[in-house]
Design a protein around this motif. Structure first.
Motif, PDB file in Angstrom:
ATOM      1  N   CYS A 195       0.818  -1.209   0.000  1.00  0.00           N
ATOM      2  CA  CYS A 195       0.000   0.000   0.000  1.00  0.00           C
ATOM      3  C   CYS A 195       0.851   1.257   0.000  1.00  0.00           C
ATOM      4  CB  CYS A 195      -0.887   0.027   1.242  1.00  0.00           C
ATOM      5  SG  CYS A 195      -2.198  -1.175   1.183  1.00  0.00           S
ATOM      6  N   VAL A 196       1.877   1.239   0.795  1.00  0.00           N
ATOM      7  CA  VAL A 196       2.594   2.488   1.066  1.00  0.00           C
ATOM      8  C   VAL A 196       3.800   2.691   0.163  1.00  0.00           C
ATOM      9  CG1 VAL A 196       3.771   3.830   2.867  1.00  0.00           C
ATOM     10  CG2 VAL A 196       1.807   2.391   3.437  1.00  0.00           C
ATOM     11  N   GLU A 197       4.513   1.608  -0.086  1.00  0.00           N
ATOM     12  CA  GLU A 197       5.801   1.808  -0.740  1.00  0.00           C
ATOM     13  C   GLU A 197       5.837   1.434  -2.212  1.00  0.00           C
ATOM     14  OE1 GLU A 197       7.861   0.347   3.206  1.00  0.00           O
ATOM     15  OE2 GLU A 197       9.331   0.862   1.676  1.00  0.00           O
ATOM     16  N   GLU A 198       4.859   0.707  -2.648  1.00  0.00           N
ATOM     17  CA  GLU A 198       4.905   0.313  -4.049  1.00  0.00           C
ATOM     18  C   GLU A 198       4.132   1.300  -4.920  1.00  0.00           C
ATOM     19  OE1 GLU A 198       6.665  -3.724  -3.660  1.00  0.00           O
ATOM     20  OE2 GLU A 198       6.340  -2.372  -5.342  1.00  0.00           O
ATOM     21  N   GLU A 199       4.381   1.242  -6.162  1.00  0.00           N
ATOM     22  CA  GLU A 199       3.556   1.992  -7.112  1.00  0.00           C
ATOM     23  C   GLU A 199       2.609   1.003  -7.792  1.00  0.00           C
ATOM     24  OE1 GLU A 199       4.496   5.614  -6.190  1.00  0.00           O
ATOM     25  OE2 GLU A 199       3.078   5.121  -7.761  1.00  0.00           O
ATOM     26  N   PRO A 200       1.333   1.268  -8.014  1.00  0.00           N
ATOM     27  CA  PRO A 200       0.661   2.495  -7.617  1.00  0.00           C
ATOM     28  C   PRO A 200       0.358   2.567  -6.127  1.00  0.00           C
ATOM     29  CG  PRO A 200      -0.879   0.992  -8.617  1.00  0.00           C
ATOM     30  CD  PRO A 200       0.448   0.324  -8.661  1.00  0.00           C
ATOM     31  N   GLY A 201       0.270   1.396  -5.479  1.00  0.00           N
ATOM     32  CA  GLY A 201      -0.010   1.378  -4.050  1.00  0.00           C
ATOM     33  C   GLY A 201      -1.432   1.806  -3.739  1.00  0.00           C
ATOM     34  N   ASN A 202      -1.690   1.880  -2.473  1.00  0.00           N
ATOM     35  CA  ASN A 202      -3.024   2.309  -2.068  1.00  0.00           C
ATOM     36  C   ASN A 202      -2.910   2.892  -0.650  1.00  0.00           C
ATOM     37  OD1 ASN A 202      -5.720   2.675  -1.533  1.00  0.00           O
ATOM     38  ND2 ASN A 202      -6.358   0.752  -2.532  1.00  0.00           N
ATOM     39  N   LYS A 203      -2.314   4.063  -0.576  1.00  0.00           N
ATOM     40  CA  LYS A 203      -2.048   4.698   0.723  1.00  0.00           C
ATOM     41  C   LYS A 203      -3.345   4.947   1.472  1.00  0.00           C
ATOM     42  CE  LYS A 203       2.409   6.823  -0.184  1.00  0.00           C
ATOM     43  NZ  LYS A 203       2.574   6.974  -1.632  1.00  0.00           N
ATOM     44  N   ASP A 204      -4.344   5.250   0.675  1.00  0.00           N
ATOM     45  CA  ASP A 204      -5.627   5.539   1.266  1.00  0.00           C
ATOM     46  C   ASP A 204      -6.146   4.341   2.066  1.00  0.00           C
ATOM     47  OD1 ASP A 204      -7.950   7.198   1.578  1.00  0.00           O
ATOM     48  OD2 ASP A 204      -8.969   5.725   0.272  1.00  0.00           O
ATOM     49  N   PHE A 205      -6.018   3.191   1.454  1.00  0.00           N
ATOM     50  CA  PHE A 205      -6.499   1.995   2.130  1.00  0.00           C
ATOM     51  C   PHE A 205      -5.726   1.765   3.436  1.00  0.00           C
ATOM     52  CE2 PHE A 205      -8.682  -1.890   2.613  1.00  0.00           C
ATOM     53  CZ  PHE A 205      -7.788  -2.846   3.065  1.00  0.00           C
ATOM     54  N   TRP A 206      -4.421   1.962   3.368  1.00  0.00           N
ATOM     55  CA  TRP A 206      -3.621   1.723   4.567  1.00  0.00           C
ATOM     56  C   TRP A 206      -4.033   2.660   5.693  1.00  0.00           C
ATOM     57  CZ3 TRP A 206      -1.499  -2.215   6.437  1.00  0.00           C
ATOM     58  CH2 TRP A 206      -0.665  -2.111   7.572  1.00  0.00           C
ATOM     59  N   SER A 207      -4.338   3.895   5.320  1.00  0.00           N
ATOM     60  CA  SER A 207      -4.720   4.815   6.385  1.00  0.00           C
ATOM     61  C   SER A 207      -6.048   4.374   7.007  1.00  0.00           C
ATOM     62  CB  SER A 207      -4.792   6.249   5.854  1.00  0.00           C
ATOM     63  OG  SER A 207      -5.836   6.339   4.932  1.00  0.00           O
ATOM     64  N   GLN A 208      -6.900   3.767   6.193  1.00  0.00           N
ATOM     65  CA  GLN A 208      -8.138   3.218   6.741  1.00  0.00           C
ATOM     66  C   GLN A 208      -7.831   2.074   7.713  1.00  0.00           C
ATOM     67  OE1 GLN A 208     -11.233   4.395   6.338  1.00  0.00           O
ATOM     68  NE2 GLN A 208     -10.339   6.049   5.126  1.00  0.00           N
TER      69      GLN A 208
END
Lengths: 857, 663
Positions: free
Chosen positions: A807-820
């Motif tokens: 989620c955080v370090e890869e592209e495209p990732g999904n930072k949003d999901f991780w914050s959830q």
């Protein structure tokens, strides 16, 4: 058949009168979209196809003594040997002198156009006879053929034609008249509004032909169809001299038997004629820029030159000497790719190669990693003596037909020696009488490697002979073991009689009926007495690859443009055995339906679209690769080595780390060894046994069917339509439901957890995954709960670390999901010692502090 | 033997046979021998073969490992082996493959490509042990008092494989032990679970375990004590979801059988194809195909180059160049057409005479060549790989002469990964349609039974691989049958490719003289004597002598020992001494009957018209010799003995002389 191959001169007499310029619509194969297509061409163009195909056949067969000449009638100019000598015979032109044809001959024929004149076919025939006879003055034994191509629309001077016919008969000329729109019973064709002149001329040709020894008149359309009919070349094989020996005639001259025999091929594998490779000729200028080489023909049309390509082998020293072991990036989609069509050629990095001169190379063999020089390319050969030695006899019923490994040879007694004939005959008769076969050792020439095989006696109507076929040496037989289909034995050592793998009595009955109904013994045509023959005869089964390839090769060589003249469909004769006879299918209809019902073979098709590996690599397989990768790439994250340690350290349950290896293995290991397929089979086996039995006390059947662990057959980056990817028990559509159902059904927890993790990662990596965030959080919770209670602590912890990374370090990732996920807090973080220590055994998981930190970072 | 150049050809369309083999030989096979070193394995006993020699199970196991290495290296020069011993206190060297494996597991030889020095090392170890049977005990001191948990053994195997075996290889562990309850005592349950778990890990890493359990009269091996709960069904009998339990065959009752058993498993089981079997429209099952008889050829020579300190294998690359500029043509620009035929200089009226035969001029906007895909579709007729049943015929319809090549063997596959691919070239996307057919086994099983019961064979149209051509074939059912020696004839169907009309040659001889019943009966007598009553053609009795002759030289050269052709025994030669002993007198009788036979002495062959003296070459050599001494018959003799009849009389005499000298 009596005809000698080659040694033939065929004269093509082609009508180019003005009337030949009339056009017609010729049907083409249906367009890709199914539309009917036609093309307009002149009668000349259309009928010339016959001549070209015939000439192409001569080129194809490549016999120098297969020659032809082309004479035109109705041409503008007059140019022929009789005219030159005696005058007359106007508008007859010797267009191509007699020679062995080549591609140039065809090209020249393609330039032909209808003239403004008319010509007389009988004039042309007379010129043809004369030209051919002059050419063959000293070649009396050659076969003479003549082909007349005409629409018969122009006046024919029929006076004195009997003399011409007699001359042709005397010379033994075979005549074929290819008539455009001639009436022909063969295709039930009758031309409407046939002009009077043509009707008379057609009658003339028939009458003319009837006076010849060998002549046919045929409709052009019919003849064109016939010319693409497959025709197996009758080849009589050469007789090769041999000795057939029994015992030792040298040391036991009065007992040892030596017969003089001849061997000839009975079957010989024919292959499609090879294609030549072509490419546009590129001219390179000084700067290395290439331009396509063209030339302008007589009519001012620019033409591109295609050159036949020759093969050249280069040798090089690959500095990267770790030849096979070097991890190759490519073979992601090769796993069971039988057609290694990309060919064996290695992609060589030009910077890395050192070209080698072939003269500097030394021949040798590899003995493992060692080099064994062998400058001759071969060690001393086993000394052998030519001949066929009989080693013994055995009852023919014990012959294992499936072990025959080659072509079959006849063995005849020397046709010039009565004693040998009688001797061989007595042996053949004796073997037939006792139903025996012989074991024999065959050496084709002194010093050649021996072959082992069997001799089978055969009594023909007027001659006795033996048939030889090669059999395997000990080295050639593979004794693979296969599981018994009948004897299924449980863990307790009991024989199982009811199992989804074992057909029931009802199923066996259905199959019996099917085999009965699909019988071909009386499914063929009727013989003269009205009895049905069996369907399928090897002697009438043409090799579709050979004849279709030949058809395409001929077509390509003959037409000017494949775009406007696409290849016609294969001749029906090639396809006649492609489907069971309709009568049989009809008769078997209910038996087939019963079988389908009874056996209930389930087909599980999944359409899968996957990106090639050279596109982008998904985040998760990067991680997975590492575990199996003995040479970690420099980009590894620091946590990795530690993890691969844990993967192999002692565990009492299946940790997902090891499971992670599966996809990686899948990607890298394209071997077809058995190990892969079977695990899948277990997993996907949809037999009720798996689905319904409870997890706790396994019944026999359950133990047997326990899917144990599975190797996923499909790489992780696959996207699927609804439902599950083969090998995954948790699907992407409704993962939570799948997960729970699997736990309830008693499937292995590890697999469910692993696949759940896979599903979650897969889903959050997709576009528009946000609308599933809530669902995914629920999934995570369920997965964690199960992991904690079912001994899958490591699985969860490793998964969660991966997930964060993704989620955080890869592209495209999904930072949003991780914050959830972070919002959920500690309760969804890594599983700590504290949470597991209540349970028996060693505490698992991470220190509590780490669990707290992890979810906040 | 095809030279290497030919071998390495990139031609993809012509020779599917070629690809059959190259596809497999490009694959490495890796075997790790995991050998138990417990006290029982080291216990000395009398050697069954040699008198006054002591040996032990460990010795036999190592010897078998050596033999297998030597055999494997010849078949697959790239194959790798390694040897790990467990239950020994010997410590691993640091740094190597075994550096961090579990305690009391010792890597004797790490996994590397088989190599003459490595094999020599093992041979030396064995030689020393022959001299001094206790030396193995000192070299590999056994662990006393307890045993390594089997879980550790499997984990060690996993790590050694991970470090030493290429990813694409087929990987197997040959587990050799005589201890049936290795982890007895407290905690056994736990250790069994861990063994099972680690074994599962191994399997998932694509590593198969093939156990060889040594059982003796004094010390029977009871698999139920430990292994039956540890081994996965598919480890034991590598087949998909195989429900049967441990087979007897892996339990070696006599230690001498160890090597024989290993030889059965020497080559990993590889499927040639995995395709649907279509019994009728919409009645389709999955099958896998194997080649059970495939001609094993001599290795092909390779090119090496001297790089100073050692020899390096030269790589090769094939390119295609045009005839005019001699430039390399790019793969994607190659198109396919018919050979243009040769130019006949004088008659050729063409302007571009020099070029016809090698080039074809095409107008810029038209197309006369085919693409590679089109060209392939002409071979396959657009069919997808599958075996399509056409119907059934009587068993007797498959005649002896309907053979052109080796057969294949199919076995049902519940989960055939049958992929249907289509390329979308622009986007680098491969579409796959993968199909599974559950219920394949029961259907296949019923099919075999029905066919066998009714004595039928199937007739089918098969396209076995995507780039092969369709063939008609006979489907011959085989019901399972246990044979002696632990080898079971499996249930399955043999696929026998039938000749096409194009492959069938006419019989060139239509008539010949026939023997009388008397002469036939005379022949019967010696044939009867030389018949093995219950025999058949025994492949196992005939190792390929030419191959062995080659390989022995290769091996001798690799080990720098001498090859002595005198010592080579060709067991395929007929045992003529025994033949004469059994049937010599009967053969003599038949010969004399033949000599007196009226038909045999006809001198005027009916269809020849011309009288000539028949060469009765069924006569004894001695008689001919006398003819020869009379200075006649040179030509007839040559003809009669399949020698060339060309040349002058002197040449003929030379030939005859040579022949007689040689025989």
């Amino acid at each position: 058949m009596a005809e000698r191959a080659g040694y033939t001169v065929t004269m093509f007499l082609i009508d180019v009168s003005a009337s030949m310029g009339e056009t017609r619509d010729v049907e083409l194969p249906d367009a890709p979209n199914g539309d009917k297509r036609t093309i307009e061409m002149t009668n000349l163009e259309w009928s010339l196809q016959y001549v070209k195909l015939k000439i192409q056949e001569m080129i194809y067969n490549g016999r120098k003594t297969d020659q032809c000449g082309v004479i035109l009638f109705g041409s503008e100019e007059t140019e022929n040997m009789i005219h030159d000598r005696d005058g007359g015979y106007d508008h007859v032109k010797e267009f191509i002198p007699i020679c062995h044809p080549n591609a140039g001959t065809l090209a020249k024929l393609s330039t032909l156009k209808a003239s403004t004149q008319t010509g007389d076919p009988v004039d042309a025939i007379i010129v043809g006879i004369e030209t051919q006879d002059t050419y063959l003055a000293k070649k009396k034994t050659w076969t003479r053929k003549m082909v007349v191509l005409t629409d018969a629309q122009n006046p024919i001077e029929t006076e004195d034609w009997e003399a011409t016919a007699k001359k042709m008969s005397d010379l033994g000329i075979m005549l074929i008249v290819v008539g455009i729109d001639f009436d022909d019973e063969n295709i039930e064709f009758e031309q409407e509004d046939k002009p009077h002149m043509k009707r008379i001329n057609e009658q003339f040709f028939h009458e003319f032909a009837s006076k010849l020894e060998s002549a046919v008149v045929g409709n052009c359309e019919y003849v064109l169809d016939e010319v693409s009919r497959p025709d197996a070349k009758q080849v009589k094989s050469a007789l090769m001299g041999h000795e057939l020996r029994m015992g030792d005639p040298v040391n036991h001259p009065d007992e040892g038997i030596v017969l003089q025999v001849k061997a000839s091929k009975c079957t010989a594998l024919a292959r499609p004629k090879s294609w030549k490779k072509f490419a546009k000729v590129q001219k390179k200028d000084k700067d290395g820029d290439a331009t396509t080489l063209t030339q302008v023909d007589d009519n001012g049309v620019e033409k591109v030159l295609f050159s036949e390509l020759n093969r050249r082998t280069e040798y090089y020293l690959d500095k990267d000497d770790d030849e096979e072991d070097a991890p190759k990036p490519a073979p992601a989609d090769k796993d069971d790719d039988m057609d290694v069509d990309v060919d064996t050629q290695k992609d060589v990095d030009p910077d890395k190669i050192n070209r080698l001169d072939k003269e500097d190379l030394i021949r040798g063999f590899k003995y493992g990693a060692s080099f064994v020089p062998c400058p001759d390319g071969s060690f001393a050969r086993l000394p052998t003596k030519k001949g066929i030695d009989i080693c013994g006899f055995f009852p023919a019923k014990n012959f294992k037909r499936e072990q025959a490994i080659g072509e079959v040879q006849y063995i005849w007694a020397d046709p010039n020696s009565p004693a040998n004939q009688v001797a061989l005959s007595s042996i053949v008769k004796a073997l037939c009488n006792r139903k025996r076969m012989a074991i024999a050792r065959w050496v084709s020439k002194d010093g050649m490697d021996p072959k082992m095989g069997v001799l089978h006696p055969i009594e023909f109507d007027n001659v006795d002979c033996l048939l030889w076929v090669q059999m395997p040496f000990a080295d050639d037989v593979r004794k693979y073991s296969f599981a018994s289909l009948d004897n299924l034995i449980s863990k307790n050592g009991e024989k199982i009689t009811k199992h989804p793998y074992i057909p029931t009595n009802a199923q066996q009955d259905a199959m019996d009926n099917f085999v009965e109904a699909m019988d071909l013994m009386e499914a063929g045509e009727k013989d003269d007495d009205g009895n049905r023959l069996s369907w399928f005869d090897t002697r009438l089964s043409y090799n579709p690859a050979i004849h279709r390839t030949k058809q395409a090769q001929f077509h390509g060589a003959v037409v000017q443009d494949l775009n406007t003249h696409p290849l016609p469909p294969p001749h029906w004769e090639l396809l006649k055995y492609f489907n069971p006879p309709r009568r049989t299918l009809k008769r078997a209809h209910s038996a087939i339906e019963d079988c389908k019902q009874s056996f209930n073979v389930k087909q599980v098709p999944k359409r899968v679209t996957r990106a090639r590996k050279d596109g982008h690599v998904h985040t998760n397989d990067d991680d997975e690769m590492l575990l199996l990768d003995q040479l970690p790439k420099p980009t590894i994250k620091s946590s990795q080595p530690a993890r691969s340690q844990t993967a192999f350290s002692q565990r009492t349950s299946l940790s997902p780390t090891s499971n992670k290896k599966q996809p990686a293995k899948k990607l890298d290991d394209d071997s077809e060894t058995e190990s892969e397929g079977e695990a899948e089979a277990m997993l996907l086996d949809e037999t009720p046994a798996v689905a319904t039995t409870k997890r706790a006390p396994p019944s026999d059947v359950d133990m047997l069917m326990t899917p144990a662990r599975s190797v996923s057959p499909t790489p992780p980056e696959q996207e699927v339509d609804p439902g599950r990817v083969p090998g995954r028990i948790v699907g992407l559509t409704n993962p939570l439901v799948d997960f729970r159902r699997n736990l309830d059904a008693g499937d292995i927890v590890t697999k469910a957890v692993e696949d759940m993790g896979w599903a979650i990662t897969e889903i959050i990596n997709r576009p528009f995954s946000r609308r599933r965030t809530k669902e995914m959080i629920e999934c995570l919770k369920a997965m964690r709960y199960t992991s904690k209670n079912e001994d899958e602590v490591d699985a969860w912890n490793n998964f969660l670390e991966d997930l964060r990374h993704t989620c955080v370090e890869e592209e495209p990732g999904n930072k949003d999901f991780w914050s959830q996920v972070q919002k959920v807090g500690r309760e969804i973080s890594l599983i700590s010692h504290d949470e597991t220590k209540l349970k028996a055994g060693k505490p698992q998981g991470v220190p509590e502090s780490r669990a707290v930190d992890f979810i906040q970072s | 033997m095809a030279p290497y150049d030919e071998w390495n050809r990139v031609d993809d369309e012509e020779d599917d046979e070629l690809q059959d083999t190259s596809f497999f030989e490009s694959k490495k096979d890796v075997i790790l021998f995991a050998i138990d070193c417990s006290i029982s394995m080291l216990e000395l006993h009398e050697d069954p073969k040699y008198e006054d020699v002591k040996t032990c199970h460990l010795f036999t196991a190592l010897e078998a490992a050596m033999e297998i290495s030597k055999r494997k290296v010849i078949v697959g020069p790239n194959d790798a082996v390694g040897i790990m011993l467990f239950n020994t206190t010997r410590k691993n060297d640091s740094g190597g493959q075994g550096a961090d494996i579990k305690q009391n597991n010792f890597v004797y030889q790490p996994i590397t490509t088989i190599d003459a020095p490595k094999v020599s090392e093992l041979m030396k170890l064995l030689d020393d042990a022959r001299e001094d049977p206790s030396s193995l005990r000192t070299t590999f001191p056994p662990l006393v008092g307890h045993r390594v948990p089997m879980g550790d053994v499997f984990t060690s195997c996993n790590w050694i494989m991970r470090d030493g075996a290429p990813k694409t290889a087929s990987k197997r562990v040959f587990l050799i032990t005589d201890v049936d309850d290795p982890n007895a005592g407290p905690g056994k349950e736990r250790l069994m679970t861990s063994a099972r778990t680690t074994l599962i890990d191994l399997t998932q890493a694509g590593i198969m375990v093939e156990p060889f359990f040594i059982s003796t009269e004094d010390k029977p091996f009871d698999q139920t004590k430990f292994y039956s709960s540890v081994l996965l069904p598919n480890n034991v009998n590598d087949d998909e979801g195989d429900p049967s339990v441990l087979l007897e065959s892996i339990s070696i009752t006599r230690i001498d059988d160890l090597l024989a058993q290993m030889k059965f498993r020497e080559v990993p089981k590889r499927a040639l194809f995995s395709i649907p079997l279509e019994l009728a429209s919409e009645f389709v099952i999955g099958v896998k195909g194997y080649g059970l008889v495939t001609e094993q050829k001599k290795g092909t020579y390779r090119y090496f180059v001297d790089v100073g300190h050692k020899m390096e294998l030269a790589g090769s690359r094939t390119t295609y160049v045009d005839n005019i500029e001699e430039d390399e043509a790019m793969n994607d620009s190659i198109v396919y057409g018919m050979a243009l035929g040769e130019t006949l200089g004088a008659e050729e009226a063409d302007d571009e005479r020099d070029m016809s035969g090698t080039t074809r001029a095409v107008s810029a906007f038209s197309r006369v060549f085919f693409t590679q895909d089109e060209q392939k579709s002409f071979r396959t007729l657009g069919l997808e790989p599958r075996i399509k049943l056409l119907g059934f015929k009587d068993k007797t319809e498959l005649s002896f002469e309907d053979n052109v090549k080796h057969s294949y063997f199919i076995y049902p596959d519940e989960m055939a990964r049958i992929l249907i691919r289509s390329y979308n070239l622009g986007l680098h996307v491969t579409n796959r349609l993968s199909q599974a057919y559950s219920g394949s086994k029961r259907t296949f099983s019923a099919l075999i039974k029905s066919m066998a019961k009714k004595e039928k064979i199937g007739i089918a149209l098969a396209l076995m691989r995507r780039n092969s051509a369709p063939v008609f074939c006979a489907l011959v059912p085989q019901e399972e049958k246990a044979e002696e020696g632990g080898w079971n004839e499996p249930a399955g169907i043999h696929i026998i490719p039938l000749p096409f009309a194009d492959d069938i040659r006419a019989a060139p001889v239509q008539e010949g003289l026939r023997a009388s019943d008397d002469l036939r009966d005379s022949a019967l007598k010696w044939i009867d004597k030389l018949t093995v009553k219950n025999g058949s053609y025994p492949p196992d009795s005939y190792p390929n002598p030419a191959l062995a002759y080659h390989n022995e030289q290769l091996e001798a050269s690799a080990f720098r020992t001498d090859f002595n052709p005198e010592d080579f025994e060709d067991v395929t030669l007929p045992n003529t001494a025994a033949m004469h002993k059994r049937a010599g007198s009967l053969m003599k009788e038949w010969l004399s009957a033949l000599r007196q036979d009226e038909t045999a002495n006809i001198v005027d062959l009916p269809d020849r018209g011309k009288k000539r003296k028949a060469v009765n070459s069924a006569q004894t050599e001695g008689e001919v010799r006398s003819f020869y001494e009379q200075g006649t018959l040179a030509k007839e003799f040559c003809r009669g003995h399949s020698l060339a009849v060309s040349g002058k009389k002197a040449d003929l005499l030379d030939r005859v002389q040579e022949y007689l000298a040689a025989n």
